[in-house]
Design a protein around this motif. Structure first.
Motif, mmCIF file in Angstrom:
data_model
loop_
_atom_site.group_PDB
_atom_site.id
_atom_site.type_symbol
_atom_site.label_atom_id
_atom_site.label_comp_id
_atom_site.label_asym_id
_atom_site.label_seq_id
_atom_site.Cartn_x
_atom_site.Cartn_y
_atom_site.Cartn_z
ATOM 1 N N THR A 66 0.834 -1.198 0.000
ATOM 2 C CA THR A 66 0.000 0.000 0.000
ATOM 3 C C THR A 66 0.869 1.248 0.000
ATOM 4 O OG1 THR A 66 -1.566 -1.200 1.354
ATOM 5 C CG2 THR A 66 -1.893 1.159 1.173
ATOM 6 N N HIS A 80 5.149 7.655 4.887
ATOM 7 C CA HIS A 80 5.246 6.224 4.655
ATOM 8 C C HIS A 80 6.616 5.701 5.063
ATOM 9 C CE1 HIS A 80 4.665 2.605 2.057
ATOM 10 N NE2 HIS A 80 5.933 2.736 1.862
ATOM 11 N N PHE A 81 7.599 6.606 5.121
ATOM 12 C CA PHE A 81 8.978 6.141 5.275
ATOM 13 C C PHE A 81 9.337 5.879 6.732
ATOM 14 C CE2 PHE A 81 9.452 8.768 1.303
ATOM 15 C CZ PHE A 81 9.374 7.666 0.479
ATOM 16 N N VAL A 82 9.985 4.748 6.961
ATOM 17 C CA VAL A 82 10.362 4.360 8.315
ATOM 18 C C VAL A 82 11.846 4.604 8.541
ATOM 19 C CG1 VAL A 82 10.325 2.487 9.983
ATOM 20 C CG2 VAL A 82 8.593 2.591 8.220
ATOM 21 N N THR A 83 12.661 4.383 7.532
ATOM 22 C CA THR A 83 14.106 4.541 7.695
ATOM 23 C C THR A 83 14.537 5.830 7.005
ATOM 24 O OG1 THR A 83 14.573 3.406 5.653
ATOM 25 C CG2 THR A 83 14.362 2.055 7.593
ATOM 26 N N GLU A 119 18.127 2.815 0.261
ATOM 27 C CA GLU A 119 18.372 1.386 0.240
ATOM 28 C C GLU A 119 17.728 0.696 1.446
ATOM 29 O OE1 GLU A 119 22.475 0.651 -0.403
ATOM 30 O OE2 GLU A 119 22.205 -1.514 -0.365
ATOM 31 N N GLU A 120 17.857 1.308 2.624
ATOM 32 C CA GLU A 120 17.268 0.699 3.821
ATOM 33 C C GLU A 120 15.751 0.699 3.739
ATOM 34 O OE1 GLU A 120 18.985 2.961 6.916
ATOM 35 O OE2 GLU A 120 20.890 1.878 6.802
ATOM 36 N N GLU A 121 15.197 1.744 3.117
ATOM 37 C CA GLU A 121 13.749 1.808 2.980
ATOM 38 C C GLU A 121 13.249 0.676 2.089
ATOM 39 O OE1 GLU A 121 12.030 4.006 4.726
ATOM 40 O OE2 GLU A 121 10.178 3.108 4.020
ATOM 41 N N TYR A 125 13.200 -2.496 4.124
ATOM 42 C CA TYR A 125 12.480 -2.563 5.396
ATOM 43 C C TYR A 125 11.358 -3.600 5.406
ATOM 44 C CZ TYR A 125 9.680 -1.387 9.376
ATOM 45 O OH TYR A 125 8.968 -1.486 10.542
ATOM 46 N N GLY A 126 10.525 -3.580 4.367
ATOM 47 C CA GLY A 126 9.397 -4.511 4.338
ATOM 48 C C GLY A 126 9.851 -5.961 4.326
ATOM 49 N N ARG A 172 16.817 -8.581 -4.444
ATOM 50 C CA ARG A 172 15.606 -7.836 -4.795
ATOM 51 C C ARG A 172 15.817 -6.334 -4.701
ATOM 52 N NH1 ARG A 172 10.561 -10.923 -2.113
ATOM 53 N NH2 ARG A 172 10.863 -12.958 -3.083
ATOM 54 N N VAL A 173 16.627 -5.915 -3.714
ATOM 55 C CA VAL A 173 16.894 -4.476 -3.618
ATOM 56 C C VAL A 173 17.593 -4.001 -4.880
ATOM 57 C CG1 VAL A 173 18.309 -2.758 -2.452
ATOM 58 C CG2 VAL A 173 16.885 -4.287 -1.117
ATOM 59 N N SER A 213 9.490 0.544 -2.154
ATOM 60 C CA SER A 213 9.572 -0.054 -0.821
ATOM 61 C C SER A 213 8.452 -1.060 -0.590
ATOM 62 C CB SER A 213 9.521 1.036 0.246
ATOM 63 O OG SER A 213 8.230 1.586 0.303
ATOM 64 N N HIS A 218 7.595 -8.356 -3.111
ATOM 65 C CA HIS A 218 6.847 -8.978 -4.205
ATOM 66 C C HIS A 218 5.388 -9.221 -3.845
ATOM 67 C CE1 HIS A 218 10.413 -10.546 -6.761
ATOM 68 N NE2 HIS A 218 10.448 -9.262 -6.530
ATOM 69 N N PRO A 219 4.665 -8.155 -3.553
ATOM 70 C CA PRO A 219 3.244 -8.334 -3.263
ATOM 71 C C PRO A 219 2.522 -8.677 -4.561
ATOM 72 C CG PRO A 219 3.714 -6.020 -3.465
ATOM 73 C CD PRO A 219 5.016 -6.732 -3.644
#
Lengths: 378, 575
Positions: free
Chosen positions: B86, B94-97, B101-103, B106-107, B121-122, B154, B159-160
């Motif tokens: 989402t 929406h961003f946590v980091t 790259e870290e963002e 994160y998921g 995947r990154v 992110s 891979h949703p």
């Protein structure tokens, strides 16, 4: 879940082991954050061992040199100048207090005599104004410089490795707490940005945008905005899988609880034993056993969290050297302060010029090691 | 892939369901566009897919939503994180980091993927979204389009199978929007991802949609069909569809390319009457504006809106040259530095009374900074800026509001009170206007809003109009608007256009910073293009936008080489 291969023929499904020489094995250019924090805090510890201004200045220069050569280009690394300003402010405030309130150091060299404010009898022992002696000023300067150096060392740690990177190295069981702290850490800068934006908006309404009243009136909207953003972030984190837990068999869960609780009890009892005269013999073993049990509990508790780490910082030989150089400075200065207290704590009565003790100075220079280590290829 | 079975959502305390009777199926690998006027519950419907509605927002969900076979009633958002990605309206929240790259990782970390899978995947996602050069950059330093791509990336890395996006392009300039949409299209085509997205700017998205789900009214059942079918009955439609309806083309064209193929006949019919009704700039600064205004699209409002008055007469404050009154806005060789970034360099711009100027350019080109300089929020580092003869950053705010008013990007920043009535009273006091001035403006612009409404409960468009009324209370000769159509549906936009035209006709100078090419085409006499803080084009709207592929409105593209800008012009010429 079966997925079509992405981007041509490369497999993207998760379970295949990485081929030899996979990118994951590539060393990263940056050092483990704990190494920098150890180095910087050790330098700070060293600063608390001495009041010699020459040694303190040497410590300051050392940390500043390493920061300027080694800091990464991130917004966090700019916090160093903020810490420098804070340290300067601490030093100045201390000096102002000494000048206004006087100093308990007996001195004969009067620099200036301020008009003394007569105080009522109940305020005996407090003096406002009066004689300002060179000895008193110098003593508080030395003492303030020590505190300022400590602050600058913490600033160096911040600049070299942001605290959020450090928190990411926490063990799995504490990871989510770590994330919460990291999010809280970004709260303050966001709040400041909001205040600035809303004060600017006041100008658009034709109200003065400066002054304390302007600040107070934007308080509520700012808090509302911050709260809304926190809720939005929490929703985003939840939707991205924050707080997912893995199924853990009941015995493991119970063992975790027992180990953690027992460990904490052990730590408490052991500390009590160490502090009381009677329990000196059982205190240390109990403390160690408690710590071990608590650590085991944390490790086991990590199983509940299915998290993995993306490119975790590695503890490299270079990190060892950086941390060791800091620890060596702290240890050598601590040793010097017991063997040669005169040199590390120059007296102010009578007034003498401080001298630079050779061996402690050489020890401080060990802290420069990180700046001269060869750069890892990036 | 996503099944809604008779779903309705009622928020706590709401008298009626926000969405109701939703019974539809989104097949795997399709891009479905959710369309509809504001306030019909598009965001709520999107929220039910990720489970955030009702697990996070509260309220009651009836019926059943299943995503990839998982029922959202029994699965919390975090347990759906591996199948649904989402992205909300504001990427920043929406961003946590803090680094790109870290963002992206994160998921995957939350889901517990193996480190080597995460790494691979990154790297793939960095390439897929064109973010490789930004991998180590702190997210706060990225532009709006880049942030939106990072936000999409992110949620992509785990891979949703379903991607849910709420207005992914509304904050972006045309080029950045194309970029984001190209990525989405690639995901649908290459990975078979199912994409459900809501967007107000249909002209950007419609051509890529496999199906359109239309929510016609709050609580009404949605209508699912092919874009052409739905657009034939939709209350919201892009200009290309409007033109198609006008020309009676069937089936309706959805893309500029389709429309061009059919447009030969229309071009012939339009060949004789060349576009006459383009907005013309007024003759001179002091002249009473004889504007040949095209009739507003809504049609009913043809005369002047009586509550809108011209800018206030200046009453002898300040040195007033007797020859000609000072221009509402003048900038000469203006340069502004913001935190080591040269935001503006050597900008020359003058705006005459009654003139509407659109500032365009990509995100971060300096549009907002230029507006901020006109209201004195930033200090020029070189050159000069004057509004009505005053230097804005040295003028006390109290005097400045009667020379210039700015409606900021987030109109909420301008509103402090907890009722509309309180807001109006405060606005009258701030502007030293007669009590009731602001209230009269609000009643005129927003009929049916009572005094005790909380500004937070207004829709996006209503809030913008309230902020506009607050600013207009001081009757400033210069009116600045920053991204006024963000989050507005076509009806709200049409109302805004009508209001702004009246204001221009009453002698206000208007400067809009906007990414919305259709808005600029309808309103602006002049378009100023900014790039990297410099003016790269400044001229009549027709000249500037016609010559630029990314800033040309749809009608211009369809009817080129003839220079038509809006459907309203074409309609008038054919009448």
């Amino acid at each position: 879940m079966e997925r079509r291969p992405a981007r041509g023929t490369r497999p993207t499904r998760g379970t295949r082991p990485a081929p030899a020489g996979a990118p994951a094995a590539r060393p990263r250019a940056r050092l483990h954050p704990a190494a920098w924090w150890l180095w910087a805090l050790a330098l700070g510890t060293a600063a608390t061992r001495t009041t010699n201004p020459l040694l303190l200045a040497l410590l300051l220069t050392t940390s500043a040199y390493v920061v300027t050569t080694c800091r990464p280009h991130t917004p966090w690394s700019r916090s160093y100048s903020a810490f420098l300003k804070l340290a300067l402010a601490v030093l100045l405030i201390r000096l102002v207090f000494v000048v206004v309130l006087g100093s308990p150091i007996p001195g004969t060299h009067v620099i200036v005599t301020l008009p003394e404010v007569p105080l009522p009898a109940w305020a005996q022992g407090i003096r406002l104004g009066g004689r300002v002696t060179a000895e008193g000023v110098l003593f508080s300067l030395y003492d303030g410089l020590r505190l300022a150096t400590l602050l600058v060392c913490v600033g160096a740690a911040n600049a070299l490795a942001s605290p959020s990177r450090l928190l990411k190295s926490l063990p799995g069981a504490l990871y989510e707490t770590g994330v919460a702290v990291v999010v809280a850490l970004t709260f303050a800068p966001n709040l400041i940005a909001d205040v600035q934006r809303l004060r600017a908006a006041r100008r658009l309404r034709g109200r003065p945008d400066r002054g304390i009243r302007g600040l107070l009136q934007v308080g509520l909207p700012v808090l509302e905005g911050a709260l809304e953003r926190s809720v939005a972030l929490a929703a985003a984190m939840d939707a991205r899988g924050y707080g997912r837990t893995a199924d853990v068999p009941a015995p493991v869960r119970r063992t975790t609880a027992a180990l953690t609780l027992g460990g904490l009890l052990g730590v408490c009892a052991g500390t009590y034993g160490l502090l009381t005269a009677a329990g000196a013999d059982y205190g240390l073993p109990l403390l160690l056993a408690g710590v071990a049990a608590a650590l085991a509990g944390l490790r086991l508790g990590g199983r509940r969290s299915p998290r993995t780490r993306y490119r975790p910082d590695r503890w490299t030989p270079r990190a060892c050297l950086v941390a060791a150089s800091g620890v060596a400075v702290a240890a050598l200065l601590a040793a010097a302060s017991t063997t040669d207290p005169q040199a590390l704590h120059p007296g102010v009565v009578p007034l003498t010029a401080p001298t630079l003790p050779l061996w402690p100075a050489a020890a401080v220079l060990l802290g420069l090691l990180p700046a001269f280590l060869p750069k890892e290829p990036s | 892939m996503i099944r809604f079975e008779n779903v309705s959502v009622t928020y706590d305390g709401a008298p009626a369901p926000t969405i109701g009777g939703v019974d539809l199926t989104v097949p795997e690998g399709e891009l479905v566009l959710l369309a509809g006027p504001s306030g019909v519950g598009k965001s709520t419907l999107l929220g039910t897919v990720s489970g955030l509605v009702p697990h996070f927002t509260g309220g009651t969900l009836r019926g059943r939503v299943t995503v990839a076979g998982r029922d959202t009633r029994t699965h919390k958002p975090r347990e759906l994180a591996d199948v649904v990605g989402t992205v909300g309206q504001d990427p920043l929240s929406h961003f946590v980091t803090d680094t790109v790259e870290e963002e992206l990782a994160y998921g995957m970390e939350s889901l517990g993927l193996a480190p080597e899978v995460m790494r691979r995947r990154v790297e793939e996602t960095l390439d897929l979204l064109g973010l490789a050069a930004l991998r180590d950059r702190p997210i706060a330093t990225l532009s709006g389009g880049q942030q939106q791509r990072v936000a999409i990336g992110s949620v992509l890395t785990p891979h949703p199978r379903v991607l849910v996006l709420d207005e992914p392009t509304s904050a972006l300039d045309p080029a950045a929007a194309e970029e984001v949409l190209a990525v989405l299209l690639r995901l649908v085509h290459d990975l078979g991802t199912t994409v459900l997205l809501a967007e107000h700017r249909l002209e950007r998205v419609l051509q890529y949609a496999d199906q359109v789900a239309l929510l016609p009214a709050p609580g009404a059942a949605p209508l699912l069909g092919t874009p052409a079918e739905v657009m034939a009955v939709s209350p919201v439609y892009p200009p290309v569809v409007d033109l198609g309806r006008l020309a009676g083309w069937s089936p309706l064209p959805l893309t500029v390319r389709d429309a061009r193929r059919r447009a030969a006949g229309l071009r012939d019919r339009l060949a004789q009457p060349q576009p006459q009704s383009q907005p013309q700039p007024p003759n001179g600064p002091a002249a009473e504006p004889p504007l040949p205004l095209p009739a507003p699209r809504s049609g009913s409002r043809s005369g002047r809106l009586p509550f809108l008055r011209g800018p206030g007469r200046r009453t002898g404050t300040g040195p007033e040259p007797s020859a000609a009154p000072p221009l509402p806005a003048e900038a000469h060789a203006l340069a502004v530095r913001r935190e080591r970034v040269q935001a503006l360099r050597h900008v020359d711009l003058t705006v005459a009374p009654g003139e509407t100027v659109a500032l365009m350019g990509r995100n971060g080109a300096g549009k907002s900074t230029l507006l901020a300089a006109f209201v004195g929020l930033v200090e020029p580092s070189a050159g000069s800026v004057r509004v009505g003869g005053l230097t804005p950053h040295r003028t006390p705010p109290r005097d400045l509001v009667r020379r210039v008013g700015l409606v900021p990007q987030e109109p909420r920043d301008l509103l402090y009170a907890d009722t509309v009535g309180g807001e109006c009273a405060a606005a009258d006091r701030d502007a030293q206007a007669d009590p009731g001035t602001c209230r009269a403006l609000v009643s005129g612009l927003l009929p049916g809003i009572t005094d005790d409404t909380h500004p937070r409960d207004l829709s996006e468009g209503q809030r913008l109009t309230l902020a506009l009324a607050v600013v207009l209370t001081a009757r400033p000769p210069l009116l600045l608007l920053d991204e006024p159509t963000r989050g507005l549906d076509y009806a709200a936009k049409a109302r805004l256009v009508a209001v702004l035209r009246e204001l221009a006709a009453a002698g206000h100078a208007i400067v809009l910073a906007t990414h919305d090419v259709e808005l600029a085409a309808e309103l602006a006499h002049r378009v100023v293009l900014l790039a990297e803080g410099e003016v790269i084009a400044d001229g009549p709207t027709a000249e500037v936008v016609v010559s630029s592929p990314s800033f040309a409105p749809q009608v211009t593209k369809i009817l080129a080489p003839q220079e038509w800008l809006t459907v309203a012009q074409v309609r008038e010429a054919l009448a």
